[in-house]
Design an enzyme around this catalytic site. Structure first.
Site, PDB file in Angstrom:
ATOM      1  N   LEU A 387       2.942  -1.713   4.946  1.00  0.00           N
ATOM      2  CA  LEU A 387       1.843  -0.834   5.337  1.00  0.00           C
ATOM      3  C   LEU A 387       0.716  -1.739   5.802  1.00  0.00           C
ATOM      4  O   LEU A 387       0.467  -2.796   5.206  1.00  0.00           O
ATOM      5  CB  LEU A 387       1.368   0.021   4.155  1.00  0.00           C
ATOM      6  N   ASP A 388       0.014  -1.339   6.876  1.00  0.00           N
ATOM      7  CA  ASP A 388      -1.144  -2.114   7.314  1.00  0.00           C
ATOM      8  C   ASP A 388      -2.101  -2.292   6.144  1.00  0.00           C
ATOM      9  O   ASP A 388      -2.183  -1.438   5.251  1.00  0.00           O
ATOM     10  CB  ASP A 388      -1.886  -1.381   8.430  1.00  0.00           C
ATOM     11  N   MET A 389      -2.826  -3.391   6.152  1.00  0.00           N
ATOM     12  CA  MET A 389      -3.785  -3.647   5.079  1.00  0.00           C
ATOM     13  C   MET A 389      -4.729  -2.460   4.888  1.00  0.00           C
ATOM     14  O   MET A 389      -5.067  -2.091   3.760  1.00  0.00           O
ATOM     15  CB  MET A 389      -4.595  -4.901   5.381  1.00  0.00           C
ATOM     16  N   THR A 391      -4.146   0.668   5.526  1.00  0.00           N
ATOM     17  CA  THR A 391      -3.452   1.909   5.183  1.00  0.00           C
ATOM     18  C   THR A 391      -3.154   1.944   3.691  1.00  0.00           C
ATOM     19  O   THR A 391      -2.736   0.934   3.107  1.00  0.00           O
ATOM     20  CB  THR A 391      -2.134   2.021   5.972  1.00  0.00           C
ATOM     21  N   ARG A 492      -1.311   4.622  14.497  1.00  0.00           N
ATOM     22  CA  ARG A 492      -2.671   4.384  14.977  1.00  0.00           C
ATOM     23  C   ARG A 492      -2.722   4.450  16.503  1.00  0.00           C
ATOM     24  O   ARG A 492      -3.650   5.030  17.086  1.00  0.00           O
ATOM     25  CB  ARG A 492      -3.174   3.027  14.458  1.00  0.00           C
TER      26      ARG A 492
END
Length: 546
Positions: A387-389, A391, A492
């Site tokens: 997961l993106d930082m 998110t 995104r």
């Protein structure tokens, strides 16, 4: 040139920043917001200037203090404006390579002249005639040799039949042998004759090609030499009063030449002018005006971090001597709020907070994987997906390499169902649908992605609007996303792109406007357990409008 501007509004109530903001990860300081408003007013005051900027341009502002303590701002644009890099009211370039009498423009003209010469040669009647003559003689030779070969082959077959008849005299046999020898020699003579004629025509074409090749080598050498010379002229300063050329900076940092356009972005121009004019940098911000470039997501009025490929090495040097805030990556997130929502002997599933890395990053910062390994004293724990930082939400962790590979296979075969909740900065036209936009890395602006129909990888997302709520006085859609592929920044990009929903996720500093956090949460995950084959279904509500 007038480049220092006093604020038109009263700033007495605005607190002066104690530390300079990190130019790659920041929320614009109130001074920068005010300065950006004044820049947009400046653009709006000139129809031609506004139209030019409206084509798509990055602008920058730098809040500064004079030695006497007066606070004001500088403004700059990236690249050129009306084909010029000097425009009244904006700071000048680090190095003015656009001067028509300067070495760069003169040498650029010589390189352009070489290009024209090559084009003239390639389009000349003599060259085209020589190429055509070579093609014609090759075709003629092929036909003649083919016809002769077929004739001689037929003669050979006739000789064979005569010999098999058993009725040839010694003189007849000698005649046939002599005929065979003659035809073999004649075919060789023909081939040599045609080869000689082809070589004569080819020599003419070769002379043209060698001239073109020599010009190409000269053009390449001149271009490389000019590029190195140019970046030697771009000498940037830092807060310690030191100076270094872009050539030195990139060779020391990356062992490479600077990319095209390095040093021409707004941020280096602003910092250079401040240092040269004894102005103290307080806060920096860059924002987009106008249309987005094709395939990219740049939204009018949104602020963005400085570009990585060009500006990171340059600003890394120019910020020496300033007290600069660390980036969000260097700070790390709040690991104390990591929550374990499922655990058995094979797997862990955690609720990752926004601002925490999934796995260790290049620049540090505590990650979920690192935290779990320390908590369990087990270095075999492996985060299965990312997961993106920014998110938050459900993240699967394997307790062994074997389980890790089994889970990876489930993800690769799209046998893991994932749902995300997101708050969008606006309301999309349709309440549900499917987005199919291929994505590829934007190598000049990592970690950003772009829509790329030629080189991008397939990225598919289903979405549905769950609710429309008020957020910061604006109607915003609460959306459920179901990604059917797992590309970097897929949700995104699909939200922000005009070809997608044209509504960036609230708090998305890369593709929209920065906020307290990215309003994106991995809310549900479902899969068959790779070991016990049971169905695992987990849900974790987001902390925004859920």
């Amino acid at each position: 040139m007038k480049a220092f501007h006093r604020f038109k509004k009263d700033i007495d109530g605005v607190e002066i920043p104690r530390r300079f903001n990190n130019p790659f990860y920041y929320s614009p300081h109130p001074l920068c917001l005010m300065a950006a408003d004044e820049v947009r007013a400046f653009l709006s005051g000139d129809d031609a200037l506004l139209a030019e900027a409206g084509k798509g341009k990055m602008f920058g502002v730098l809040a500064v203090q004079t030695p006497s303590g007066e606070t004001g701002y500088l403004m700059a644009f990236s690249g050129l404006l009306f084909g010029r890099n000097i425009y009244d009211g904006f700071v000048p370039p680090v190095y003015d390579m656009q001067s028509p009498q300067g070495y760069f423009k003169q040498e650029e003209a010589r390189i352009s002249s070489i290009n024209r010469t090559v084009k003239d040669i390639e389009e000349s009647a003599d060259f085209k005639s020589a190429v055509e003559a070579l093609r014609d003689i090759k075709n003629e030779a092929e036909r003649a040799l083919s016809e002769t070969t077929m004739l001689f082959k037929a003669n050979k077959e006739e000789r064979r039949k005569k010999r098999e008849s058993g009725m040839l005299s010694a003189d007849d046999e000698a005649l046939l042998t002599k005929q065979s020898q003659f035809e073999k020699a004649e075919l060789k003579r023909m081939r040599r004759n045609w080869e000689t004629r082809i070589e004569e025509k080819a020599a003419v074409v070769t002379s043209f090609n060698e001239r073109i090749k020599a010009l190409g080598v000269e053009r390449r050498n001149r271009s490389l030499a000019l590029q190195r010379w140019l970046f030697e002229q771009f000498v940037v300063l830092n807060a310690n009063g030191e100076g270094k050329s872009l050539l030195e900076i990139f060779e020391e940092k990356l062992s490479a030449l600077p990319p095209a356009g390095a040093g021409e972005c707004a941020a280096p121009k602003l910092m250079q002018y401040a240092y040269r004019n004894s102005l103290k940098p307080l806060a920096l911000a860059e924002f987009w005006v106008g249309e987005s470039p094709v395939g990219e997501v740049r939204r009018d009025g949104c602020f963005y971090g400085a570009c990585k490929s060009k500006c990171e090495p340059i600003l890394g040097y120019m910020l020496h001597g300033l007290d600069v805030e660390e980036s969000a990556l260097e700070k790390g997130g709040d690991i104390s709020s990591i929550e374990i929502v499922y655990e058995d002997e094979s797997l862990l599933v955690v609720n990752k907070p926004s601002g925490v890395l999934s796995v260790p990053g290049i620049v540090g910062g505590t990650s979920v994987q690192q935290w779990l390994r320390e908590k369990y004293s087990d270095n075999t724990l492996l985060v299965v997906h990312r997961l993106d930082m920014a998110t938050s939400g459900l993240l699967v962790v394997a307790k062994s390499m074997q389980v890790y590979k089994m889970m990876q296979q489930l993800f690769a075969e799209r046998k893991v169902e994932k749902h995300y909740m997101a708050l969008l900065d606006g309301v999309p036209q349709n309440v549900k649908g499917r987005i199919e936009l291929p994505l590829a890395p934007d190598y000049m602006n990592r970690p950003r992605q772009k829509v790329d129909y030629e080189n991008g990888k397939s990225a598919v997302t289903d979405y549905s609007v769950v609710d429309v709520v008020k957020y910061n006085g604006k109607e915003c859609a609460l959306v459920r996303f179901e990604p059917l592929t797992g590309r970097t920044h897929q949700l995104r990009m699909h939200a922000a792109s005009k070809e997608g929903l044209d509504c960036p996720i609230v708090g998305d500093a890369l593709y929209g406007a920065a906020g307290a956090r990215l309003m994106l949460h991995a809310s549900r995950i479902s899969f068959f357990h790779p070991v016990n084959k049971e169905v695992i279904e987990l849900e974790c509500k987001c902390d925004f409008f859920c």
